[in-house]
Design an enzyme around this catalytic site. Structure first.
Site, PDB file in Angstrom:
ATOM      1  N   TRP A 173       0.955  -1.054   0.026  1.00  0.00           N
ATOM      2  CA  TRP A 173      -0.193  -0.298   0.083  1.00  0.00           C
ATOM      3  C   TRP A 173       0.928   1.155   0.205  1.00  0.00           C
ATOM      4  O   TRP A 173       0.223   2.389  -0.439  1.00  0.00           O
ATOM      5  CB  TRP A 173      -0.974  -0.057   1.205  1.00  0.00           C
ATOM      6  N   ASN A 174       2.287   1.334   0.474  1.00  0.00           N
ATOM      7  CA  ASN A 174       3.116   2.439   0.433  1.00  0.00           C
ATOM      8  C   ASN A 174       3.087   3.266  -0.820  1.00  0.00           C
ATOM      9  O   ASN A 174       3.236   4.388  -0.693  1.00  0.00           O
ATOM     10  CB  ASN A 174       4.144   2.126   1.694  1.00  0.00           C
ATOM     11  N   ASP A 199      -3.471  -4.390  -3.318  1.00  0.00           N
ATOM     12  CA  ASP A 199      -3.586  -4.016  -1.742  1.00  0.00           C
ATOM     13  C   ASP A 199      -4.842  -3.881  -1.467  1.00  0.00           C
ATOM     14  O   ASP A 199      -5.522  -2.829  -2.098  1.00  0.00           O
ATOM     15  CB  ASP A 199      -2.373  -3.185  -1.344  1.00  0.00           C
ATOM     16  N   SER A 200      -5.580  -4.170  -0.542  1.00  0.00           N
ATOM     17  CA  SER A 200      -6.811  -3.881   0.146  1.00  0.00           C
ATOM     18  C   SER A 200      -6.873  -2.524   0.309  1.00  0.00           C
ATOM     19  O   SER A 200      -8.035  -1.833   0.221  1.00  0.00           O
ATOM     20  CB  SER A 200      -7.160  -4.822   1.101  1.00  0.00           C
ATOM     21  N   GLY A 248       7.233  -6.442  -0.199  1.00  0.00           N
ATOM     22  CA  GLY A 248       6.283  -6.371   1.535  1.00  0.00           C
ATOM     23  C   GLY A 248       7.656  -6.737   2.485  1.00  0.00           C
ATOM     24  O   GLY A 248       8.639  -6.595   2.419  1.00  0.00           O
ATOM     25  N   SER A 249       6.715  -7.289   3.497  1.00  0.00           N
ATOM     26  CA  SER A 249       7.602  -7.654   4.722  1.00  0.00           C
ATOM     27  C   SER A 249       8.295  -8.845   4.625  1.00  0.00           C
ATOM     28  O   SER A 249       8.200  -9.745   3.537  1.00  0.00           O
ATOM     29  CB  SER A 249       6.713  -7.841   5.954  1.00  0.00           C
ATOM     30  N   GLU A 270      11.345  -7.861  -2.815  1.00  0.00           N
ATOM     31  CA  GLU A 270      12.134  -6.563  -2.056  1.00  0.00           C
ATOM     32  C   GLU A 270      11.174  -6.583  -0.828  1.00  0.00           C
ATOM     33  O   GLU A 270      10.024  -6.360  -0.949  1.00  0.00           O
ATOM     34  CB  GLU A 270      11.806  -5.353  -3.070  1.00  0.00           C
ATOM     35  N   LEU A 271      12.105  -6.649   0.307  1.00  0.00           N
ATOM     36  CA  LEU A 271      11.666  -6.665   1.751  1.00  0.00           C
ATOM     37  C   LEU A 271      11.913  -5.583   2.307  1.00  0.00           C
ATOM     38  O   LEU A 271      12.049  -4.665   1.934  1.00  0.00           O
ATOM     39  CB  LEU A 271      12.020  -8.109   2.002  1.00  0.00           C
ATOM     40  N   CYS A 304      10.247   1.521   1.801  1.00  0.00           N
ATOM     41  CA  CYS A 304      11.332   0.615   2.297  1.00  0.00           C
ATOM     42  C   CYS A 304      12.670   1.016   2.341  1.00  0.00           C
ATOM     43  O   CYS A 304      13.562   0.547   3.152  1.00  0.00           O
ATOM     44  CB  CYS A 304      11.099  -0.591   1.296  1.00  0.00           C
ATOM     45  N   GLU A 402      12.458  -2.963  11.987  1.00  0.00           N
ATOM     46  CA  GLU A 402      11.845  -1.843  10.920  1.00  0.00           C
ATOM     47  C   GLU A 402      10.667  -0.885  11.424  1.00  0.00           C
ATOM     48  O   GLU A 402       9.913  -1.834  12.010  1.00  0.00           O
ATOM     49  CB  GLU A 402      11.417  -2.809   9.548  1.00  0.00           C
TER      50      GLU A 402
END
Length: 533
Positions: A173-174, A199-200, A248-249, A270-271, A304, A402
């Protein structure tokens, strides 16, 4: 710090919903979603401005995911035969439409996610640049590579790139435009079909973009959108596609990578990150402080690559700390559909709670808040002041976990070696920054930092904005790269095509196997002396 909360003239101040977003328009966007027309599932998201409902969006099921991949696969077979120039024309038309109609998607990004408008505009900049770059240069990245064959003159060999088929995209979402669409563009240009899980929280931004691509001429079924929770759709998508791209995470990324590995498909991941910024003794303190503020608080710290740890040489520590605090307190904080705000809202209640928890834990264990550290419900339910901490140690969650919010911690060191050791603490390795007037020395120090990107005299944007260079992480920050050559090649398979001329390889019947072996052995020694291959 300065504060503001205003609404643009195009915004309905009772609901914060942009006035141009009508129910009829929402319905046309919902038509893009891959789902059974008889389906009854839906999701709801809430605007960071006031926690009001943005929209009730029809949701997809696992069966819908399977059908979407099948439709994209059928469309891909035709798309693969479309000339590169025609594919590029679609992407360049999208580029122009995006720039011309950016005010619409800027409204959507802010409505759904709460970021400052300048941070939203940076997504336009990135996606437009990606579209233009790959449309102009992607064919070169995928060009056949002619190599020497087993027997020069008799064997002709080429390595060629062929599309993988259908690419699965799971984006966060970011950055609902950049991270959702920036990876789709090279995948499509490489000849693939795509299925994206929206993404919701920010589904409307992606649905708007899919509509814009349709206006640009993209075939209807080639890029499919499914909507719904990752726990419902994620595994279903990985189980059907030929490559999965996830942002994401780290926790979720491990699960994605494991499931992809079970299917023997590639995963680009990409985390997370806990990105360090080093200020050397010879740094320009004013510029370093300004660069830190941009890298720490841009996008409300929800990126990120944003800086969370600032490592400062003791010779300039006090001067830098004072400049950082003063610059942070000068930021305009609040919510607005214009460019008057520097730092916007956090996106969700969950992210707001996570940021608050990190700061409270640090303060309870002895850290000092130099500025910020306070929620601002007068400006919005998820607004939190940009925060600078000092005295952080490893007992505190904010030290190496993080935060993903507008919080930065200061650390004092006495040497470059100590700074590098501090920067390499933890398991992440996404982005880093070094500030120094001696750029040659900083460049050499960059080689000692465990990070996929190291910015010199810039906080984070210089490397991320260099579209021709790869972007990705080391360690727990992920696998693979976006941007550059790898950003499009990862969506293809390398295929070797070898053509043998005159005679097949192997001993000719007239020579016999033993004589063939002896003759070839002599040839090997001759080739070595001639330094051939």
């Amino acid at each position: 710090m300065t504060t503001t909360i205003t609404d643009a003239p195009t915004t309905d101040t009772t609901t914060v919903r942009p006035a141009w977003v009508t129910d009829e328009l929402l319905g046309s966007w919902f038509d893009v979603i891959a789902r059974d027309p008889e389906g009854t599932e839906s999701i709801e998201a809430f605007a960071p401005y006031d926690e009001s409902l943005t929209a009730t969006v029809p949701a997809s099921t696992s069966a819908d995911v399977k059908a979407a991949v099948a439709a994209a696969r059928r469309a891909q077979r035709t798309w693969d035969s479309v000339p590169w120039s025609s594919r590029a024309d679609v992407v360049l038309r999208f580029h122009d439409l995006l720039v011309e109609r950016q005010s619409e998607v800027l409204d959507l990004i802010q409505w759904e996610m709460g970021k400052a408008r300048f941070s939203a505009w940076q997504e336009i900049l990135q996606v437009a640049t990606i579209a233009r770059h790959y449309a102009r240069h992607g064919r070169r990245y995928l060009a056949p590579n002619r190599v020497r064959g087993a027997v020069p003159g008799l064997t002709k060999v080429q390595e060629v790139r062929v599309p993988k088929g259908v690419i699965g995209m799971i984006s966060p979402w970011n950055y609902p435009l950049y991270l959702a669409v920036g990876d789709v563009i090279p995948a499509l240009l490489a000849g693939n079909g795509v299925v994206s899980k929206a993404d919701s929280q920010t589904a409307l931004t992606l649905l708007w973009t899919r509509r814009l691509f349709a206006e640009a001429g993209l075939p209807t079924d080639l890029w499919q959108i499914v909507v719904g929770p990752g726990r419902v759709l994620g595994d279903a998508l990985i189980d059907e596609v030929d490559h999965i791209c996830f942002t994401g995470s780290t926790k979720t990324g491990r699960s994605v990578g494991t499931r992809a590995g079970q299917r023997l498909i590639a995963a680009s991941l990409e985390l997370g990150g806990k990105n360090p910024l080093i200020v050397r003794a010879d740094a320009d303190v004013a510029k370093a402080a300004a660069g830190t503020i941009a890298a720490a608080f841009g996008n409300t710290g929800q990126m990120c690559i944003h800086v969370e740890r600032v490592i400062v040489h003791e010779d300039v520590f006090d001067e830098f700390r004072d400049a950082l605090v003063a610059g942070t307190e000068a930021l305009g904080l609040g919510q607005s559909f214009d460019y008057s705000v520097d730092v916007g809202s956090l996106a969700t209640r969950a992210q707001f709670d996570a940021v608050v928890a990190h700061v409270q834990d640090a303060v309870a264990k002895g850290a000092t808040v130099l500025t910020g550290g306070t929620a601002r419900p007068d400006l919005g339910p998820f607004v939190y002041e940009p925060t600078v901490l000092e005295g952080v140690d490893e007992s505190m969650e904010v030290c190496l976990e993080e935060t993903f919010g507008p919080v930065v911690s200061l650390y004092k060191v006495s040497s470059d070696d100590e700074a590098i050791a501090k920067a390499n603490e933890g398991t992440y390795g996404l982005s880093a920054s070094i500030w120094s007037k001696d750029t040659a020395k900083a460049f050499r120090l960059a080689g000692k930092v465990r990070a996929g990107s190291v910015n010199i005299n810039d906080g984070a944007a210089a490397a991320a904005g260099s579209i021709e260079a790869g972007m990705g992480g080391m360690g727990d920050s992920g696998l693979g790269r976006r941007h550059g050559a790898e950003g499009i090649r990862k969506y293809t398979e390398s295929q070797t095509r070898a053509t043998q001329r005159l005679v097949p390889l192997g001993p000719p019947p007239s020579l016999g196997v033993e004589k063939f072996v002896n003759l070839t052995n002599k040839q090997l020694m001759v080739l070595k002396r001639l330094r051939f291959r």
